[in-house]
Design a protein around this motif. Structure first.
Motif, PDB file in Angstrom:
ATOM      1  N   PRO A   3       0.453   4.708  -7.478  1.00 44.11           N
ATOM      2  CA  PRO A   3       1.900   4.777  -7.348  1.00 44.11           C
ATOM      3  C   PRO A   3       2.522   3.387  -7.296  1.00 44.11           C
ATOM      4  O   PRO A   3       2.025   2.502  -6.583  1.00 44.11           O
ATOM      5  CB  PRO A   3       2.100   5.523  -6.029  1.00 44.11           C
ATOM      6  N   GLU A   4       3.596   3.218  -8.068  1.00 45.08           N
ATOM      7  CA  GLU A   4       4.258   1.923  -8.121  1.00 45.08           C
ATOM      8  C   GLU A   4       4.698   1.462  -6.741  1.00 45.08           C
ATOM      9  O   GLU A   4       4.679   0.272  -6.422  1.00 45.08           O
ATOM     10  CB  GLU A   4       5.491   2.019  -9.021  1.00 45.08           C
ATOM     11  N   LEU A   5       5.077   2.426  -5.960  1.00 46.78           N
ATOM     12  CA  LEU A   5       5.522   2.141  -4.600  1.00 46.78           C
ATOM     13  C   LEU A   5       4.439   1.390  -3.836  1.00 46.78           C
ATOM     14  O   LEU A   5       4.692   0.387  -3.156  1.00 46.78           O
ATOM     15  CB  LEU A   5       5.821   3.464  -3.903  1.00 46.78           C
ATOM     16  N   VAL A   6       3.226   1.888  -3.954  1.00 47.38           N
ATOM     17  CA  VAL A   6       2.115   1.283  -3.231  1.00 47.38           C
ATOM     18  C   VAL A   6       1.822  -0.113  -3.774  1.00 47.38           C
ATOM     19  O   VAL A   6       1.605  -1.059  -3.015  1.00 47.38           O
ATOM     20  CB  VAL A   6       0.860   2.174  -3.334  1.00 47.38           C
ATOM     21  N   MET A   7       1.847  -0.226  -5.090  1.00 43.46           N
ATOM     22  CA  MET A   7       1.603  -1.544  -5.698  1.00 43.46           C
ATOM     23  C   MET A   7       2.633  -2.547  -5.239  1.00 43.46           C
ATOM     24  O   MET A   7       2.312  -3.685  -4.887  1.00 43.46           O
ATOM     25  CB  MET A   7       1.654  -1.435  -7.224  1.00 43.46           C
ATOM     26  N   GLY A   8       3.902  -2.077  -5.219  1.00 44.20           N
ATOM     27  CA  GLY A   8       4.978  -2.968  -4.810  1.00 44.20           C
ATOM     28  C   GLY A   8       4.829  -3.396  -3.364  1.00 44.20           C
ATOM     29  O   GLY A   8       4.964  -4.582  -3.030  1.00 44.20           O
ATOM     30  N   LEU A   9       4.534  -2.414  -2.546  1.00 45.65           N
ATOM     31  CA  LEU A   9       4.378  -2.705  -1.128  1.00 45.65           C
ATOM     32  C   LEU A   9       3.243  -3.694  -0.902  1.00 45.65           C
ATOM     33  O   LEU A   9       3.377  -4.683  -0.154  1.00 45.65           O
ATOM     34  CB  LEU A   9       4.105  -1.400  -0.376  1.00 45.65           C
ATOM     35  N   ALA A  10       2.118  -3.438  -1.553  1.00 45.67           N
ATOM     36  CA  ALA A  10       0.951  -4.296  -1.356  1.00 45.67           C
ATOM     37  C   ALA A  10       1.247  -5.728  -1.812  1.00 45.67           C
ATOM     38  O   ALA A  10       0.930  -6.692  -1.112  1.00 45.67           O
ATOM     39  CB  ALA A  10      -0.238  -3.726  -2.129  1.00 45.67           C
ATOM     40  N   LEU A  11       1.864  -5.841  -2.974  1.00 46.10           N
ATOM     41  CA  LEU A  11       2.195  -7.173  -3.485  1.00 46.10           C
ATOM     42  C   LEU A  11       3.151  -7.904  -2.560  1.00 46.10           C
ATOM     43  O   LEU A  11       3.004  -9.098  -2.281  1.00 46.10           O
ATOM     44  CB  LEU A  11       2.818  -7.059  -4.878  1.00 46.10           C
ATOM     45  N   LEU A  12       4.126  -7.149  -2.071  1.00 53.95           N
ATOM     46  CA  LEU A  12       5.106  -7.762  -1.176  1.00 53.95           C
ATOM     47  C   LEU A  12       4.424  -8.335   0.055  1.00 53.95           C
ATOM     48  O   LEU A  12       4.719  -9.456   0.499  1.00 53.95           O
ATOM     49  CB  LEU A  12       6.155  -6.720  -0.768  1.00 53.95           C
TER      50      LEU A  12
END
Lengths: 370, 280, 274
Positions: free
Chosen positions: B128-137
């Motif tokens: 999920p993009e959400l997870v990728m975004g969160l992790a990167l952040l």
């Protein structure tokens, strides 16, 4: 009584299994079948033979109901089915790729047609088992199609088509997906099976050897029309046209001009100075261009035949049971197909003079169009 | 030659029989409704952008371009659009640089772990993009790296990579290996084969990969949501933030411009590549 | 050889795998304000997710929505996929283009379109009032129904394309064989076409379900505040409530659920290879 007369006597007694009258398919420039009449008697096996694009497959599909004719009528057992949907025509169809349902077992595949006809389950079981026994696959009932070899799949396809006891069996190049050896075996086996069951059958093939082995009658098609039809023997030995002569078997075509016409149905053709007497076919006119047709296997490597040609040997090709002798005669190609045991064949040098001969009855002279 | 059973129809010319096909008609009608359903939200956005009044309404009462002028004069949106464009271009470049060789490797070499590599390169599509975004952040925050066009681009490369790999891999697999082998036989080095023979053959797929990658980056929303900042935003995110507070034709105009980019890009691809070779 | 795939793999590892591992690490911290690296690791967050009512409701709500949207996209989309696969007409090609186009339009714009349609003064309400079904505008936005419809709209292509692809690959001779054996058009569909299209159906269902689990933008714009979906919940925990470890834990659960779904689908696909 000739074979043709016998079959028409039988046919007059009962309606033909299949009767096609004046069939035309397509319009204008795109007309694929241009007026075709066909009759298949009960239990008769016929083959629609011809080059690709001649309309044989389209004709078969029209009989099956997948193609609508623009003119003409199709009758099965006397019943006009021209406007009837494929699923109501009671035909059996065997496809080139077999089209077995991959998600069903062999048993369910064969039972499919019976289930569509709401046959009661015990009867289905009995008939399917009988059909599978007929094609010698009774132990494969629970297998899936992908577990079977090509030959086995083909037999399942046949069982599936015959178990419903159709008015006619239509087979679209059923053997072409098999390898050569299996094809040879299956040809004979298939004919035996169909004759045993007595179902009228129409094959479509482009393989003339197959047509000759399988059928009671061969129907040669060309460009949407029937070129010639008859028994395999007739079609092979007495082709009615250059096209038929070229299509069945391997033949030599020697170009020349008509020297004279005989009263007994023979004629003499002049090929660059040499003259040969042979059977006259079609409207020959003295002095007109003509072609002499001799089947390759009729040539002999000696002077025993009345017609003799002094040729120049070019090459010999070993084919296993036979030897193909390529020679040149008056600048034209002459090819003989001789048994491999023929004496003298192997010793020739390219360029050596050699005599090939054939009987006068083996030669056919046709008028040439060019 | 005639049958014993008297023929009830004399063979002759027949009317072109077209049985009245109610089922087919119903299906077509249904598909028409479905097409309207799919197009409705898009049409409504485009249409209401021309509304002269300050009301978000479809169909519009007139045809006015004032909202477009406003949008094109808005620093916020122009800046965001500019960012989106730059990010999309560089993300596409990055995805190509990484993805084309990878696709080649997957298509032409059979090595242990090939399936794993394929799965790994495909994973940005599955996670999920959400997870990728969160992790990167979190990583960026932990390393104290501020959000910028660069970080957005790096994130977008991740999104674009699978599209490039899949499209190019599929294309290379479709090219007969013997073409390359013939070239190698004639003495060409691997790199030369790659550049002068293979790439030109798969050119349509390259165009498709470039345009898909560009659009995926340009349209990206969720991943970008985590990587934007007050100073750096992308066009979809600026629209997203706006519509949470006010709905007016201005934002409809911006959205239409966003859509226009997609339509133009898609139209260009469809000229170069048959549409049904898309594997999502 | 490895040089070809190496850089790409390295990139994904650095920007996806490692950050995700870090996220797992964060999820094992005690909840509260920010991440405290010195605290001991514990599964407290996960325990809370699976015991506390709010989170369970969120998980359940997401799952329910997933099943509903999947079922709806299947029912609505299958006939369209059938039509596209069967018909070579220009309208069929146009429909295909219409289906593919929205995939390249940002989800923000598509969601915005639904906001216009479903608003109090939106087209749907105006039509309902015009037809006399209601006197006052209905509350359509910010309801679970709106999210369902919106997600069906966004995800329908993901259901249609795999099904159409499988249907197109079916040997037409199979249908002709069934027909020649006596099957009516309906029977051909139910006994041959539909069973053989199931791999496409399964692929479509998996795609749609996975996307519903991850859905964020549409629910954020037109969803209700009462039942929060997982994605919304994660965003809130991290951005608003400043409870990063719990948000991270929810994120990990989301990923595990998605991959479990994919694994299950892959397993079923292998077992039922026709």
């Amino acid at each position: 009584m000739s074979l043709e007369q016998t079959s028409s006597r039988t046919a007059a007694a009962e309606p033909a299994s299949v009767s096609v009258e004046g069939l035309r398919i397509g319009y204008g420039a795109l007309e694929v079948v241009k007026g075709l009449d066909l009759r298949v008697a009960q239990g008769e096996i016929i083959t629609l033979l011809g080059p690709s694009g001649c309309g044989k497959t389209t004709t078969l599909r029209a009989i099956a109901g997948f193609v609508s004719p623009s003119h003409g009528a199709i009758r099965l057992h006397g019943r006009d089915v021209t406007d009837i949907a494929p699923n109501k025509r009671n035909i059996g169809l065997v496809f080139q790729g077999y089209a077995l349902f991959p998600h069903m077992s062999v048993f369910d595949n064969v039972a499919y047609g019976l289930r569509m006809r709401k046959v009661p389950a015990p009867e289905i079981r009995e008939r399917v088992e009988r059909a599978l026994k007929l094609v010698k696959l009774e132990r494969f009932a629970e297998r899936r199609p992908r577990e079977l070899s090509g030959g086995q799949q083909q037999r399942v396809a046949i069982a599936r088509a015959v178990v419903i006891e159709p008015a006619v069996l239509l087979l679209d190049e059923p053997l072409s997906n098999l390898d050569a050896k299996l094809r040879h075996e299956m040809r004979v086996e298939l004919r035996r099976l169909l004759k045993e069951m007595g179902i009228a059958s129409i094959f479509v093939t482009h393989d003339q050897e197959e047509a000759i082995v399988l059928s009671d009658r061969v129907v040669l098609m060309n460009e949407g029309r029937i070129e010639q039809e008859g028994t395999p023997q007739t079609m092979y030995n007495r082709p009615g046209s250059l096209f038929a002569a070229a299509f069945l078997g391997q033949a030599n075509f020697l170009r020349g001009t008509v020297a004279s016409l005989g009263a007994d149905g023979t004629a003499i053709i002049d090929i660059d100075g040499d003259r040969f007497q042979a059977q006259a076919c079609g409207g020959l006119k003295a002095g007109a261009p003509a072609t002499l047709v001799v089947k390759c296997e009729r040539l002999r490597l000696d002077r025993s035949g009345r017609s003799q040609a002094q040729c120049t040997f070019e090459a010999a090709n070993f084919l296993g049971p036979s030897v193909q002798l390529q020679c040149s005669f008056k600048g034209q190609r002459l090819v003989g197909l001789l048994p491999a045991s023929t004496e003298g064949g192997a010793m020739l040098e390219p360029g050596a003079p050699v005599t090939l001969s054939w009987g006068e009855a083996d030669g056919l002279i046709f008028p040439r169009a060019d | 030659m005639s049958d014993l059973a008297a023929p009830n129809s004399i063979p002759g010319p027949r009317r072109r029989k077209r049985r009245f096909d109610a089922a087919h008609l119903a299906l077509v009608a249904y598909v028409v409704l479905f097409v309207l359903f799919i197009l409705a939200p898009l049409v409504v956005v485009v249409g209401s952008s021309f509304e002269p009044r300050e009301l978000l309404r479809f169909p519009p009462q007139g045809l006015s371009l004032r909202w477009y002028y406003q949008a094109l004069n808005s620093d916020l949106f122009v800046g965001a659009a500019w960012n989106s464009l730059i990010i999309a271009i560089f993300a596409t470049l990055g995805a190509l640089l990484l993805g084309v060789p990878a696709a080649y490797g997957l298509a032409r070499f059979d090595f242990k772990g090939r399936e794993a590599v394929s799965g790994l390169l495909n994973s940005p599509l599955l996670v999920p993009e959400l997870v990728m975004g969160l992790a990167l952040l979190q990583i960026l925050a932990g390393l104290q790296i501020a959000s910028s066009v660069l970080t957005l681009t790096l994130g977008h490369i991740l999104i674009c990579l699978p599209y490039v790999v899949r499209t190019i891999n599929s294309a290379i697999v479709g090219v007969d290996r013997s073409v390359e082998e013939a070239a190698a036989n004639l003495g060409a080095a691997r790199w030369r084969i790659y550049l002068t023979i293979l790439l030109p053959i798969i050119r349509p797929a390259l165009y498709a990969a470039i345009l898909f990658s560009f659009l995926m980056s340009f349209d990206n929303a969720v991943l970008s949501l985590f990587l934007v900042s007050a100073r750096t935003s992308t066009l979809p995110i600026s629209v997203y933030n706006y519509v949470q507070y006010s709905l007016d034709p201005a934002i409809a105009a911006v959205s239409t411009l966003l859509m226009a980019v997609s339509v133009v890009a898609l139209f260009t691809v469809s000229r170069l590549v048959p549409l049904d070779r898309i594997k999502q | 050889m490895l040089g070809a795939v190496g850089p790409a793999c390295l990139y994904v590892v650095i920007l996806l795998v490692l950050p995700f591992i870090y996220l797992v690490y964060l999820s094992l911290q005690e909840g509260g304000h920010g991440a405290d690296q010195t605290a001991a690791l514990s599964l407290a967050n996960y325990v809370e997710i699976f015991t506390s009512r709010i989170y369970l409701e969120s998980l359940w709500g997401t799952l329910q929505l997933g099943v509903a949207v999947t079922a709806l996209t299947l029912l609505i989309g299958y006939p369209v996929a059938y039509y596209i696969a069967q018909s070579g007409s220009r309208f069929a090609m146009f429909t295909m283009a219409v289906i593919i186009l929205p995939l390249f339009v940002s989800v923000v714009v598509r969601s915005f379109g639904w906001m216009i349609l479903l608003g109090r003064q939106g087209n749907v309400n105006r039509m309902l009032m015009g037809l006399g079904f209601t006197d006052k505008p209905l509350q359509l936005l910010y309801t679970p129904g709106a999210v369902t419809v919106g997600l069906v709209h966004i995800l329908a292509p993901l259901m249609i394309l795999p099904i159409a692809s499988v249907l197109r690959g079916l040997d037409p001779a199979l249908r002709e064989a069934a027909s020649s054996l006596g099957a009516s058009r309906a029977k051909v569909f139910w006994t041959v076409t539909l069973p053989l299209s199931l791999p496409g159906v399964a692929a479509g269902c998996v795609l749609v379900l996975a996307h519903v689990i991850a859905a964020f933008v549409l629910p954020a714009l037109i969803g209700s505040d009462r039942v929060k979906l997982m994605a919304t919940m994660i965003y809130q925990q991290v951005m608003t409530a400043n409870n990063l470890p719990l948000g991270a834990a929810l994120a990990v659960v989301m990923v595990v659920a998605t991959f479990a779904l994919l694994a299950l689908a892959g397993f079923i696909a292998r077992r039922h290879r026709v």
